[in-house]
Scaffold this active site. Structure first.
Site, PDB file in Angstrom:
ATOM      1  N   ASP A 106      -5.588   3.421  -0.309  1.00 42.74           N
ATOM      2  CA  ASP A 106      -6.496   4.437  -1.258  1.00 42.74           C
ATOM      3  C   ASP A 106      -7.568   4.443  -1.058  1.00 42.74           C
ATOM      4  O   ASP A 106      -8.004   3.374  -0.378  1.00 42.74           O
ATOM      5  CB  ASP A 106      -6.044   4.356  -2.776  1.00 42.74           C
ATOM      6  CG  ASP A 106      -4.391   4.361  -2.979  1.00 42.74           C
ATOM      7  OD1 ASP A 106      -3.759   5.066  -2.441  1.00 42.74           O
ATOM      8  OD2 ASP A 106      -4.178   3.667  -4.222  1.00 42.74           O
TER       9      ASP A 106
HETATM   10  N1  URA Z   1      -0.504   0.528  -3.473  1.00 43.06           N
HETATM   11  C1  URA Z   1      -1.538   1.064  -3.952  1.00 43.06           C
HETATM   12  O1  URA Z   1      -1.277   1.530  -5.230  1.00 43.06           O
HETATM   13  N2  URA Z   1      -2.624   1.625  -3.281  1.00 43.06           N
HETATM   14  C2  URA Z   1      -2.611   1.409  -1.912  1.00 43.06           C
HETATM   15  O2  URA Z   1      -3.674   1.841  -1.382  1.00 43.06           O
HETATM   16  C3  URA Z   1      -1.545   0.376  -1.135  1.00 43.06           C
HETATM   17  C4  URA Z   1      -0.440   0.249  -1.858  1.00 43.06           C
END
Ligand code: URA
Length: 260
Positions: A106
């Site tokens: 993310d």
């Molecule tokens: N899980 C999440 O919530 N975000 C990420 O970037 C990777 C795994």
């Protein structure tokens, strides 16, 4: 000379999985030196033949590149962003090869991101059948009890199906300034669903404040500060290729089972 089956060349270029590449070939969407080739046994020389998929010429990379980046927060895991935000490729200074990320982190998430131009390796490592372990450290609101961590071990219900974590535990120093209002949790998951870790921790009542991926398959972040990257070492590469091959075999067995 780099003579290979057409579907392998297409898959390595990251255009499609081998299976989808086979479908592209039989559908007459692939040309070699201007001529449609729709037979599955066909081979081509990825260095000297002009191979087109839907009219677009595919190029074999001159060299395979495999990079671990310690992604900082605040950059997107895409090549170009519709909102013009900074991307992981802006962070990878000095790398002029076209690479793609193996999975995503993310915008606000940090940590280990593998990038490569080897489409087959990326496909193997991201296919759900591979169950490649990914370990995260998450700073969460509140102090989860062992009972709530047990819920993660047993599996929580999310809107797109249940999700469980392996090796969940509280870490004493996951990062600076752990206070009584927050805790750092380390957990390993083998899926790659969107926002999975955040949704799992939200489901047990402890929303994520900060998220860092600390390991992916056999790889870790040792020696890399946020924003830094390095090439995979030979032993790491051999291991991760073996992991990707196993994943592809599992995927193919699963598909063969589905087809029976
Ligand atoms: N899980 C999440 O919530 N975000 C990420 O970037 C990777 C795994």
């Amino acid at each position: 000379m780099a003579i290979d089956r057409l579907q392998k060349i297409i898959a390595q270029a990251g255009i499609a999985s081998r299976r989808k590449a086979e479908a592209l070939i039989t559908a007459g969407r692939v040309k070699v030196n201007g001529v449609v080739v729709n037979e599955l046994g066909a081979k081509a020389d990825a260095d000297s033949d002009t191979i087109e998929v839907d009219g677009k010429v595919i190029r074999r990379p001159k060299a395979w590149t495999y990079i671990i980046l310690n992604k900082p927060g605040g950059v997107v895991t895409t090549a170009s962003d519709e909102f013009d935000r900074k991307t992981v490729f802006d962070v990878l200074k000095g790398v002029d090869t076209r690479l793609f990320p193996v999975g995503r982190l993310d915008l606000d998430a940090e940590g280990l991101l593998l990038l490569t131009n080897d489409g087959e390796l990326a496909a193997g490592l991201t296919h759900p059948a591979g169950e490649v372990p990914k370990t995260y450290r998450a700073k969460v609101k509140g102090m989860p009890t062992e009972a709530s961590l047990d819920r993660l071990r047993a599996g929580v219900d999310l809107e797109d199906g249940p999700a469980r974590a392996d090796f969940v535990h509280r870490v004493e120093s996951g990062g600076p300034k752990t206070s009584r209002e927050n805790a750092w949790i380390e957990l390993t998951v083998t899926e790659g669903r969107n926002h999975l870790v955040k949704r799992m921790l939200e489901a047990i009542g402890h929303p994520v404040i900060r998220l860092r991926r600390v390991a992916f398959a056999n790889l870790d972040l040792e020696g890399l500060r946020p924003g830094q990257h390095r090439n995979l070492r030979k032993a790491e590469l051999q291991k991760i290729k073996a992991i990707a091959r196993t994943a592809i075999r599992k995927r193919d067995r699963r598909r063969a089972g589905e087809a029976d």
